[in-house]
Design an enzyme around this catalytic site. Structure first.
Site, PDB file in Angstrom:
ATOM      1  N   ASP A  20       3.038  -1.265   8.905  1.00 12.70           N
ATOM      2  CA  ASP A  20       1.995  -1.965   8.143  1.00 12.70           C
ATOM      3  C   ASP A  20       2.142  -3.487   8.075  1.00 12.70           C
ATOM      4  O   ASP A  20       1.898  -4.101   7.033  1.00 12.70           O
ATOM      5  CB  ASP A  20       1.918  -1.410   6.719  1.00 12.70           C
ATOM      6  CG  ASP A  20       1.688   0.088   6.670  1.00 12.70           C
ATOM      7  OD1 ASP A  20       1.387   0.692   7.721  1.00 12.70           O
ATOM      8  OD2 ASP A  20       1.816   0.665   5.585  1.00 12.70           O
ATOM      9  N   LYS A  82      -3.265   5.066   8.600  1.00 15.23           N
ATOM     10  CA  LYS A  82      -2.887   5.931   7.490  1.00 15.23           C
ATOM     11  C   LYS A  82      -3.474   5.443   6.184  1.00 15.23           C
ATOM     12  O   LYS A  82      -3.882   4.293   6.048  1.00 15.23           O
ATOM     13  CB  LYS A  82      -1.360   6.021   7.385  1.00 15.23           C
ATOM     14  CG  LYS A  82      -0.648   4.724   7.041  1.00 15.23           C
ATOM     15  CD  LYS A  82       0.861   4.908   7.140  1.00 15.23           C
ATOM     16  CE  LYS A  82       1.638   3.694   6.685  1.00 15.23           C
ATOM     17  NZ  LYS A  82       1.561   3.401   5.262  1.00 15.23           N
ATOM     18  N   CYS A 116       5.936   1.951   1.270  1.00 14.49           N
ATOM     19  CA  CYS A 116       5.843   2.618   2.568  1.00 14.49           C
ATOM     20  C   CYS A 116       7.184   2.790   3.265  1.00 14.49           C
ATOM     21  O   CYS A 116       7.436   3.833   3.880  1.00 14.49           O
ATOM     22  CB  CYS A 116       4.861   1.863   3.452  1.00 14.49           C
ATOM     23  SG  CYS A 116       3.189   1.830   2.744  1.00 14.49           S
TER      24      CYS A 116
END
Length: 195
Positions: A20, A82, A116
């Site tokens: 990310d 996601k 995450c």
């Protein structure tokens, strides 16, 4: 002793996960430019060593794509979008069971450490993977979140390493044919990320 705890990561059984590293996060994450610079070194080392790279983007429609500084598509075509915190989406898990079935070790970098990265580490360790979290290539919006997430991640069984440690870990012998190329990546010290 559990051999996973020794901290070795054989190149032929390793992959690099980049989590990310997106445009919308750039202004809010502590040490973001430095995290990007260190992640770029990890990507370069993975390319030198022919280590597969997997990356995710959290809700790219709203949060944008991976920052252009990483030039991520030069290193990987394996992108997974996601909504959950963990990178371990059903699609990525299938990728690990298929194309990357030889992998038992994951080197992990990205953001955010307490969300995450932590959840990805939990899922990987739960599935028996050897996990190495690159502490100077991970960050959060606050240093408190980052610091205590790293402590929790280490307690759950992941190895905490630095960018330089990861790169030297790929070729722990100066006689390795690619050692010189890896060493060139480290002519300049890794960026300081406040740890």
């Amino acid at each position: 002793m559990n051999k996973l705890l020794l901290g070795r990561f054989p190149v032929e059984k390793s992959t690099l996960f980049v989590c990310d590293m997106q445009e919308k996060f750039a202004s809010g994450i502590k040490y973001f430019p430095q995290i990007v610079a260190n992640s770029k070194k990890l990507l370069e080392s993975a390319k030198i060593m022919d280590i597969p790279v997997v990356y995710t983007e959290q809700y790219p429609k709203g949060l944008g794509h991976t920052v252009p500084e990483l030039n991520i598509t030069e290193y990987s075509k394996d992108k997974f979008e996601k909504l959950q915190f963990s990178m371990m989406t059903p699609e990525l898990m299938n990728h690990l069971k298929g194309e990357l079935k030889h992998v038992n070790t994951v080197v992990l970098c990205g953001i955010e450490t307490h969300a995450c990265i932590r959840h990805t580490a939990i899922d990987l360790i739960d599935q028996g993977f050897n996990v190495h979290v690159v502490v100077d290539a991970c960050s959060s919006r606050t240093m408190v979140d980052r610091k205590y997430a790293l402590k929790a991640i280490e307690r759950m069984g992941a190895n905490l390493i630095t960018t330089e440690s990861a790169i030297f870990g790929y070729a722990p012998d100066a006689g390795h044919p690619k050692f010189r190329m890896l060493r060139e990546l480290l002519q300049q010290p890794s960026a300081d990320t406040g740890l």
